[in-house]
Scaffold this active site. Structure first.
Site, PDB file in Angstrom:
ATOM      1  N   THR A  10      52.113  24.166  65.916  1.00  0.00           N
ATOM      2  CA  THR A  10      52.864  23.179  65.424  1.00  0.00           C
ATOM      3  C   THR A  10      52.252  22.018  64.914  1.00  0.00           C
ATOM      4  O   THR A  10      51.976  21.641  63.805  1.00  0.00           O
ATOM      5  CB  THR A  10      54.036  22.895  66.005  1.00  0.00           C
ATOM      6  N   VAL A  11      51.587  21.413  65.888  1.00  0.00           N
ATOM      7  CA  VAL A  11      50.890  19.996  65.584  1.00  0.00           C
ATOM      8  C   VAL A  11      49.573  20.483  64.739  1.00  0.00           C
ATOM      9  O   VAL A  11      48.996  19.709  63.790  1.00  0.00           O
ATOM     10  CB  VAL A  11      50.343  19.313  66.798  1.00  0.00           C
ATOM     11  N   LYS A  63      48.779  15.594  76.237  1.00  0.00           N
ATOM     12  CA  LYS A  63      49.144  14.509  77.103  1.00  0.00           C
ATOM     13  C   LYS A  63      48.779  15.223  78.620  1.00  0.00           C
ATOM     14  O   LYS A  63      48.371  14.425  79.453  1.00  0.00           O
ATOM     15  CB  LYS A  63      50.466  13.990  77.012  1.00  0.00           C
ATOM     16  N   ASP A  65      56.686  16.310  81.252  1.00  0.00           N
ATOM     17  CA  ASP A  65      56.132  15.780  79.871  1.00  0.00           C
ATOM     18  C   ASP A  65      56.094  14.308  79.945  1.00  0.00           C
ATOM     19  O   ASP A  65      55.034  13.452  79.810  1.00  0.00           O
ATOM     20  CB  ASP A  65      57.164  16.290  78.621  1.00  0.00           C
ATOM     21  N   LYS A 115      53.188  11.182  80.069  1.00  0.00           N
ATOM     22  CA  LYS A 115      52.999   9.911  79.088  1.00  0.00           C
ATOM     23  C   LYS A 115      53.468   8.762  79.740  1.00  0.00           C
ATOM     24  O   LYS A 115      52.541   7.508  79.582  1.00  0.00           O
ATOM     25  CB  LYS A 115      54.474  10.012  78.095  1.00  0.00           C
TER      26      LYS A 115
END
Ligand code: HSE
Length: 379
Positions: free
Chosen positions: A10-11, A88, A184, A188
């Site tokens: 995706t990224v 991350k 997640d 971060k």
């Protein structure tokens, strides 16, 4: 700038398209498992092709996961290549090791997309610290959970149905438990706190309670009392100590956080002179995230050869120093909780102020009695 790109998901696909539209950088290699249509870069499944090519000055990693990402980062920076990543998990888990290696080798290590997706959050912290001292960071740093909470506040839909929508929209991690259980946002939080406070906080220092157990009835209770529930990460520095935690949080309807829709993020720092600054934007998704990767690449092409900060010290963590009231829905019996109750709502109870350390420690044992329990801080 000549780039080796690791990952074309995706990224990665977004990074590939954005870089291909530029003249100041090019992708020479793409390292991924399948050959996509129309790829103009060299496709390789062997990372050594990239590391051993002296023409490649910068490696971009957007594969995610810890292995082999860690090994690739070490190899690339050891070979004198700059490293830009949106990973991350990698940065949070290997913070000390990778920042030290980048400093030793005099290469850039940049990960702006790793905390805040498309928001220039880490660079804002970096800039703030040139002229100020940050005292706290906090915010909505996970798009999937905000999408779920926002949708559940607007419509009476079940948690699992909304999670399915978030997955289809490409916001959720490959394993969405990383989103809904708060892992997640914990990554971060660690990265942001370390950059903001020049410390070496580790994930084990940051207690987490996720949103997996929230129900339609809980949300009705929150709304009836004028609150909105968001998954929020917080890190505070006080008298040289750090408190850092992730928990569902009831914010009153007038707060900025309550208005954050869909998969957006809203991240805030407080600094001694600047006061409150909040950054709102897309925290997930292909092009917002790819945009921030490209911004990092532009900085590196412009001569940046560092991480955002240096001179870290070990963090003295104290989650006793922050206390607030909590909403707790718990089907078991517990004398400690009974003592704290100040009010009863339809589904849960409201406690007196209790420290974050005590509440999260209690929740760990309480979950053994009631695996569906839910708690939320009240702020
Ligand atoms: N799954 C993450 C989120 C992606 O929903 O925010 C961006 O880190």
């Amino acid at each position: 700038m000549v780039i080796g790109l690791l990952g074309l998901g995706t990224v990665g696909g977004g990074v590939y398209n954005l870089v291909n539209g530029r003249t100041d950088m090019s992708i020479k290699y793409v390292c991924c498992l399948e050959k996509p249509e129309g790829l103009t870069a060299i496709l390789t499944s062997n990372f050594d092709d990239i590391v051993n090519d002296p023409e490649v000055d910068t490696v971009v990693e957007v594969m995610g996961g810890l292995h082999p990402a860690r090994e690739f980062a070490i190899k690339a920076m050891s070979a004198g290549k700059n490293y830009v990543t949106a990973n991350k998990l990698l940065i949070a888990e290997c913070f000390q090791e990778l920042t030290a290696l980048a400093a030793e080798k005099g290469v850039a290590l940049r990960c702006t997309a790793a905390a805040g997706g498309g928001i220039p959050w880490l660079t804002a912290i970096e800039r703030c610290k040139r002229a100020d001292t940050i005292t706290s960071i906090s915010g909505i740093m996970n798009g999937t959970t905000n999408y779920i909470m926002d949708t559940m506040h607007r419509q009476s839909v079940s948690f699992s149905d909304v999670l399915g929508q978030a997955q289809q929209l490409g916001y959720a991690e490959a394993d969405p438990s990383a989103d809904i259980d708060g892992k997640d946002i914990q990554n971060k939080c660690v990265i942001s706190a370390n950059v903001a406070f020049d410390v070496l906080l580790q994930k084990k220092d940051v207690p987490v309670f996720g949103i997996r157990n929230v129900t339609v009835q809980d949300i009705a209770d929150f709304k009836e009392h004028g609150f909105c529930c968001k998954l929020i990460a917080t890190a505070v520095r006080r008298s040289g100590k750090i408190a850092a935690f992730v928990e569902p949080t009831l914010v009153s309807g007038g707060r900025l956080e309550a208005a954050v829709p869909s998969n957006f993020n809203l991240i805030t720092f407080n600094a001694e002179n600047a006061g409150r600054q909040s950054y709102f934007g897309q925290g997930a998704g292909r092009y917002p995230t790819a945009y921030n990767v490209v911004e990092d690449l532009i900085d590196v092409a412009g001569g940046v050869r560092s991480f955002y900060t240096s001179d870290f010290t070990a963090a003295e963590v104290d989650n006793e120093m922050v206390a607030h009231q909590y909403y707790v829905r718990f089907a078991g019996t517990d004398p400690w909780l009974e003592e704290l109750i100040t009010e009863k709502w339809d589904c849960g109870v409201i406690t007196k102020p209790v420290s974050v350390a005590q509440m999260h420690a209690w929740a760990k044992t309480a979950e053994e009695q009631d695996s569906q329990m839910f708690l939320a801080a009240i702020k």
